[in-house]
Design a protein around this motif. Structure first.
Motif, PDB file in Angstrom:
ATOM      1  N   GLY A 110     -34.143  18.382 -17.792  1.00 53.05           N
ATOM      2  CA  GLY A 110     -33.217  19.627 -17.937  1.00 53.05           C
ATOM      3  C   GLY A 110     -31.835  19.281 -17.379  1.00 53.05           C
ATOM      4  O   GLY A 110     -31.067  19.950 -17.851  1.00 53.05           O
ATOM      5  N   PRO A 130     -33.308  25.004 -19.012  1.00 55.12           N
ATOM      6  CA  PRO A 130     -34.861  25.336 -18.748  1.00 55.12           C
ATOM      7  C   PRO A 130     -35.536  24.833 -19.906  1.00 55.12           C
ATOM      8  O   PRO A 130     -35.196  24.919 -21.129  1.00 55.12           O
ATOM      9  N   GLY A 131     -37.071  24.846 -19.659  1.00 54.87           N
ATOM     10  CA  GLY A 131     -37.928  24.593 -20.846  1.00 54.87           C
ATOM     11  C   GLY A 131     -38.459  23.263 -21.194  1.00 54.87           C
ATOM     12  O   GLY A 131     -38.193  22.435 -20.350  1.00 54.87           O
ATOM     13  N   ASP A 132     -39.208  23.173 -22.070  1.00 60.03           N
ATOM     14  CA  ASP A 132     -39.946  22.059 -22.395  1.00 60.03           C
ATOM     15  C   ASP A 132     -38.645  21.031 -23.151  1.00 60.03           C
ATOM     16  O   ASP A 132     -37.706  21.301 -23.424  1.00 60.03           O
ATOM     17  N   ARG A 133     -39.505  20.029 -23.734  1.00 56.54           N
ATOM     18  CA  ARG A 133     -38.726  18.730 -24.237  1.00 56.54           C
ATOM     19  C   ARG A 133     -37.883  19.393 -25.288  1.00 56.54           C
ATOM     20  O   ARG A 133     -36.701  18.971 -25.369  1.00 56.54           O
ATOM     21  N   ALA A 135     -36.913  22.320 -25.984  1.00 53.47           N
ATOM     22  CA  ALA A 135     -35.948  23.172 -25.638  1.00 53.47           C
ATOM     23  C   ALA A 135     -34.613  22.598 -24.942  1.00 53.47           C
ATOM     24  O   ALA A 135     -33.571  22.862 -25.026  1.00 53.47           O
ATOM     25  N   VAL A 136     -34.904  21.485 -24.322  1.00 51.82           N
ATOM     26  CA  VAL A 136     -33.919  20.731 -23.596  1.00 51.82           C
ATOM     27  C   VAL A 136     -32.969  20.192 -24.444  1.00 51.82           C
ATOM     28  O   VAL A 136     -31.846  19.961 -24.835  1.00 51.82           O
ATOM     29  N   GLY A 139     -30.936  22.725 -26.436  1.00 52.32           N
ATOM     30  CA  GLY A 139     -29.964  23.233 -25.644  1.00 52.32           C
ATOM     31  C   GLY A 139     -28.877  22.161 -25.630  1.00 52.32           C
ATOM     32  O   GLY A 139     -27.570  22.538 -25.477  1.00 52.32           O
TER      33      GLY A 139
END
Length: 154
Positions: A110, A130-133, A135-136, A139
């Protein structure tokens, strides 16, 4: 500012764009080329996932990489500057960070650094995503485009 608006702002200035990506693995360039007419601005991109490629292709100093690792604000800035030189673009964008699921070089998933280098200024931003792979990574891609929009807006 949308990606379309970002590309229009670059075109208004007559500036071209190069992108250096690590953890995003091409997501930033994919977002850019999804916009019709992106070829008027985009010069190209480099996915330098491995640390030695950051050094060899993007001219990130080897000493910096050895001392701090690849997930570092100065590494992100050198990547942005390096891709400007390598693609002969006016503006360089860069992403580096830890997508997870495991830590890298003692840095937690993250942690991301994004950078923009223009003829007028350079800027680096830290993102704690935040979040899983997935999501990162998403983001980080959105974060570097947002930083570019902020830099161009003044």
């Amino acid at each position: 500012m949308s990606t379309r608006d970002l590309l229009a702002a670059l075109a208004e200035r007559g500036w071209t764009l190069g992108v250096a990506e690590s953890l995003t693995g091409g997501l930033v360039v994919a977002e850019i080329v999804a916009v019709p007419g992106a070829s008027a601005v985009l010069r190209g991109g480099v996915v330098a996932y491995a640390t030695d490629l950051k050094r060899d292709l993007l001219e990130v100093p080897g000493g910096l990489l050895a001392e701090r690792g690849a997930v570092d604000p100065d590494v992100a800035l050198h990547m942005a500057r390096g891709v400007r030189r390598r693609t002969r673009a006016d503006v360089g964008l860069a992403t580096t960070g830890v997508a997870g699921p495991d830590p890298q070089d003692g840095k937690e998933p993250g942690l991301v650094f994004v950078a923009v280098s223009t003829p007028d200024r350079d800027e680096v931003r830290r993102l704690d995503l935040p979040g899983d792979r997935a999501a990162v990574r998403a983001g980080a891609a959105a974060g570097v485009l947002a930083l570019a929009a902020d830099v161009l807006a003044g």
